[in-house]
Design a protein around this motif. Structure first.
Motif, PDB file in Angstrom:
ATOM      1  N   VAL A  12      -8.906  -7.303  -7.412  1.00 46.41           N
ATOM      2  CA  VAL A  12      -8.168  -6.993  -6.186  1.00 46.41           C
ATOM      3  C   VAL A  12      -8.242  -5.492  -5.931  1.00 46.41           C
ATOM      4  O   VAL A  12      -7.986  -4.695  -6.827  1.00 46.41           O
ATOM      5  N   ILE A  13      -8.575  -5.157  -4.713  1.00 48.70           N
ATOM      6  CA  ILE A  13      -8.512  -3.771  -4.224  1.00 48.70           C
ATOM      7  C   ILE A  13      -7.562  -3.795  -3.042  1.00 48.70           C
ATOM      8  O   ILE A  13      -7.790  -4.543  -2.078  1.00 48.70           O
ATOM      9  N   ALA A  14      -6.482  -3.037  -3.111  1.00 54.76           N
ATOM     10  CA  ALA A  14      -5.461  -3.066  -2.067  1.00 54.76           C
ATOM     11  C   ALA A  14      -5.040  -1.645  -1.732  1.00 54.76           C
ATOM     12  O   ALA A  14      -4.582  -0.912  -2.616  1.00 54.76           O
ATOM     13  N   VAL A  15      -5.191  -1.282  -0.467  1.00 57.25           N
ATOM     14  CA  VAL A  15      -4.897   0.079  -0.038  1.00 57.25           C
ATOM     15  C   VAL A  15      -3.998   0.047   1.195  1.00 57.25           C
ATOM     16  O   VAL A  15      -4.238  -0.713   2.122  1.00 57.25           O
ATOM     17  N   ALA A  16      -2.973   0.875   1.185  1.00 63.93           N
ATOM     18  CA  ALA A  16      -2.050   1.019   2.316  1.00 63.93           C
ATOM     19  C   ALA A  16      -2.081   2.453   2.819  1.00 63.93           C
ATOM     20  O   ALA A  16      -2.518   3.364   2.110  1.00 63.93           O
ATOM     21  N   GLY A  17      -1.604   2.640   4.036  1.00 65.20           N
ATOM     22  CA  GLY A  17      -1.486   3.983   4.597  1.00 65.20           C
ATOM     23  C   GLY A  17      -2.817   4.694   4.771  1.00 65.20           C
ATOM     24  O   GLY A  17      -2.921   5.897   4.542  1.00 65.20           O
ATOM     25  N   ILE A  18      -3.829   3.985   5.219  1.00 66.25           N
ATOM     26  CA  ILE A  18      -5.171   4.542   5.311  1.00 66.25           C
ATOM     27  C   ILE A  18      -5.210   5.748   6.254  1.00 66.25           C
ATOM     28  O   ILE A  18      -5.880   6.738   5.970  1.00 66.25           O
ATOM     29  N   SER A  19      -4.480   5.712   7.350  1.00 68.18           N
ATOM     30  CA  SER A  19      -4.537   6.819   8.311  1.00 68.18           C
ATOM     31  C   SER A  19      -3.426   7.845   8.125  1.00 68.18           C
ATOM     32  O   SER A  19      -3.322   8.785   8.902  1.00 68.18           O
ATOM     33  N   ASP A  20      -2.598   7.663   7.105  1.00 66.52           N
ATOM     34  CA  ASP A  20      -1.510   8.634   6.862  1.00 66.52           C
ATOM     35  C   ASP A  20      -2.051   9.977   6.406  1.00 66.52           C
ATOM     36  O   ASP A  20      -3.067  10.110   5.801  1.00 66.52           O
ATOM     37  N   MET A  23      -1.199   9.655   3.452  1.00 68.07           N
ATOM     38  CA  MET A  23      -2.366   9.604   2.589  1.00 68.07           C
ATOM     39  C   MET A  23      -2.521   8.173   2.040  1.00 68.07           C
ATOM     40  O   MET A  23      -1.546   7.543   1.646  1.00 68.07           O
ATOM     41  N   ALA A  24      -3.723   7.680   2.024  1.00 66.59           N
ATOM     42  CA  ALA A  24      -4.005   6.335   1.527  1.00 66.59           C
ATOM     43  C   ALA A  24      -3.588   6.222   0.067  1.00 66.59           C
ATOM     44  O   ALA A  24      -3.720   7.163  -0.711  1.00 66.59           O
ATOM     45  N   ARG A  25      -3.060   5.024  -0.282  1.00 67.70           N
ATOM     46  CA  ARG A  25      -2.632   4.812  -1.656  1.00 67.70           C
ATOM     47  C   ARG A  25      -2.844   3.353  -2.043  1.00 67.70           C
ATOM     48  O   ARG A  25      -2.851   2.460  -1.203  1.00 67.70           O
ATOM     49  N   PRO A  47      -0.394   2.441  10.132  1.00 68.13           N
ATOM     50  CA  PRO A  47      -1.354   3.304   9.439  1.00 68.13           C
ATOM     51  C   PRO A  47      -2.465   2.545   8.706  1.00 68.13           C
ATOM     52  O   PRO A  47      -3.158   3.124   7.876  1.00 68.13           O
ATOM     53  N   PHE A  48      -2.686   1.261   9.009  1.00 66.81           N
ATOM     54  CA  PHE A  48      -3.775   0.437   8.494  1.00 66.81           C
ATOM     55  C   PHE A  48      -3.644   0.173   6.983  1.00 66.81           C
ATOM     56  O   PHE A  48      -3.192   1.035   6.236  1.00 66.81           O
ATOM     57  N   ALA A  49      -4.032  -1.040   6.607  1.00 70.14           N
ATOM     58  CA  ALA A  49      -3.980  -1.445   5.203  1.00 70.14           C
ATOM     59  C   ALA A  49      -4.897  -2.642   5.017  1.00 70.14           C
ATOM     60  O   ALA A  49      -5.244  -3.331   5.984  1.00 70.14           O
ATOM     61  N   PHE A  50      -5.293  -2.904   3.791  1.00 74.74           N
ATOM     62  CA  PHE A  50      -6.092  -4.088   3.504  1.00 74.74           C
ATOM     63  C   PHE A  50      -5.922  -4.518   2.053  1.00 74.74           C
ATOM     64  O   PHE A  50      -5.572  -3.721   1.184  1.00 74.74           O
ATOM     65  N   VAL A  51      -6.190  -5.800   1.831  1.00 76.14           N
ATOM     66  CA  VAL A  51      -6.295  -6.356   0.483  1.00 76.14           C
ATOM     67  C   VAL A  51      -7.637  -7.083   0.426  1.00 76.14           C
ATOM     68  O   VAL A  51      -7.900  -7.971   1.243  1.00 76.14           O
ATOM     69  N   HIS A  52      -8.472  -6.663  -0.489  1.00 74.23           N
ATOM     70  CA  HIS A  52      -9.780  -7.297  -0.705  1.00 74.23           C
ATOM     71  C   HIS A  52      -9.768  -7.937  -2.091  1.00 74.23           C
ATOM     72  O   HIS A  52      -9.369  -7.304  -3.066  1.00 74.23           O
ATOM     73  N   MET A  53     -10.193  -9.203  -2.160  1.00 73.14           N
ATOM     74  CA  MET A  53     -10.177  -9.930  -3.433  1.00 73.14           C
ATOM     75  C   MET A  53     -11.508 -10.633  -3.653  1.00 73.14           C
ATOM     76  O   MET A  53     -12.081 -11.181  -2.708  1.00 73.14           O
ATOM     77  N   ARG A  54     -11.954 -10.605  -4.892  1.00 73.54           N
ATOM     78  CA  ARG A  54     -13.102 -11.417  -5.303  1.00 73.54           C
ATOM     79  C   ARG A  54     -12.605 -12.391  -6.354  1.00 73.54           C
ATOM     80  O   ARG A  54     -11.758 -12.046  -7.183  1.00 73.54           O
ATOM     81  N   GLY A  55     -13.145 -13.597  -6.322  1.00 72.65           N
ATOM     82  CA  GLY A  55     -12.736 -14.594  -7.301  1.00 72.65           C
ATOM     83  C   GLY A  55     -13.483 -15.885  -7.114  1.00 72.65           C
ATOM     84  O   GLY A  55     -14.621 -15.898  -6.630  1.00 72.65           O
TER      85      GLY A  55
END
Length: 142
Positions: A134-142, A1-3, A76-84
């Motif tokens: 910052v938006i950071a999510v791991a385990g997108i396909s879990d 599960m994504a977290r 299982p895919f992951a991303f970090v998105h940042m605005r600044g």
């Protein structure tokens, strides 16, 4: 599960391997512009170089706001998105140091000095991206 990733997981994710960041800036007419950049972490900043006369260099000189995405395209895919925003420098010593550090990460320690010297040239900028959200999510396909 994504977290959601913790701050420590975000730093480890950004520092791992040779992932390329996707930098989004705004063109003069308001349209988006996205380009890949090699980077290193320095504290909470992502640091990269670009020539002042590239679209991203001109865009960041005019408007220091930016967005960066770094992702892992493997399950299982992951991303970090940042605005600044960014702070720009043309200091030659800082430029040589950052260009060499970036080269070491992406080209290997044995070629770091070579690529650092090649890229630390007049009109090249040191870009320090300072994330504000910052938006950071791991385990997108879990």
């Amino acid at each position: 599960m994504a977290r959601e990733m913790s701050r420590g997981e975000v730093r480890a994710f950004l520092a791992a391997g040779t992932r390329t960041a996707k930098l989004a800036t705004t063109m003069r007419d308001g349209s988006p512009h996205v380009m890949p950049v090699w980077f290193v972490l320095e504290g909470d900043e992502l640091v990269f170089n670009t020539h002042a006369d590239t679209a991203k260099g001109r865009n960041l000189t005019r408007d220091p706001r930016a967005s960066i995405l770094v992702d892992d395209e493997r399950p299982p895919f992951a991303f970090v998105h940042m605005r600044g925003h960014v702070v720009l420098s043309e200091d030659p010593d800082e430029l040589l140091w950052t260009a060499t550090e970036i080269a070491g990460r992406y080209m290997g320690a044995d070629r770091a000095a070579e690529f650092g010297a090649r890229n630390a040239v007049p009109s090249e900028l040191v870009v320090r991206f300072r994330p504000e959200r910052v938006i950071a999510v791991a385990g997108i396909s879990d």
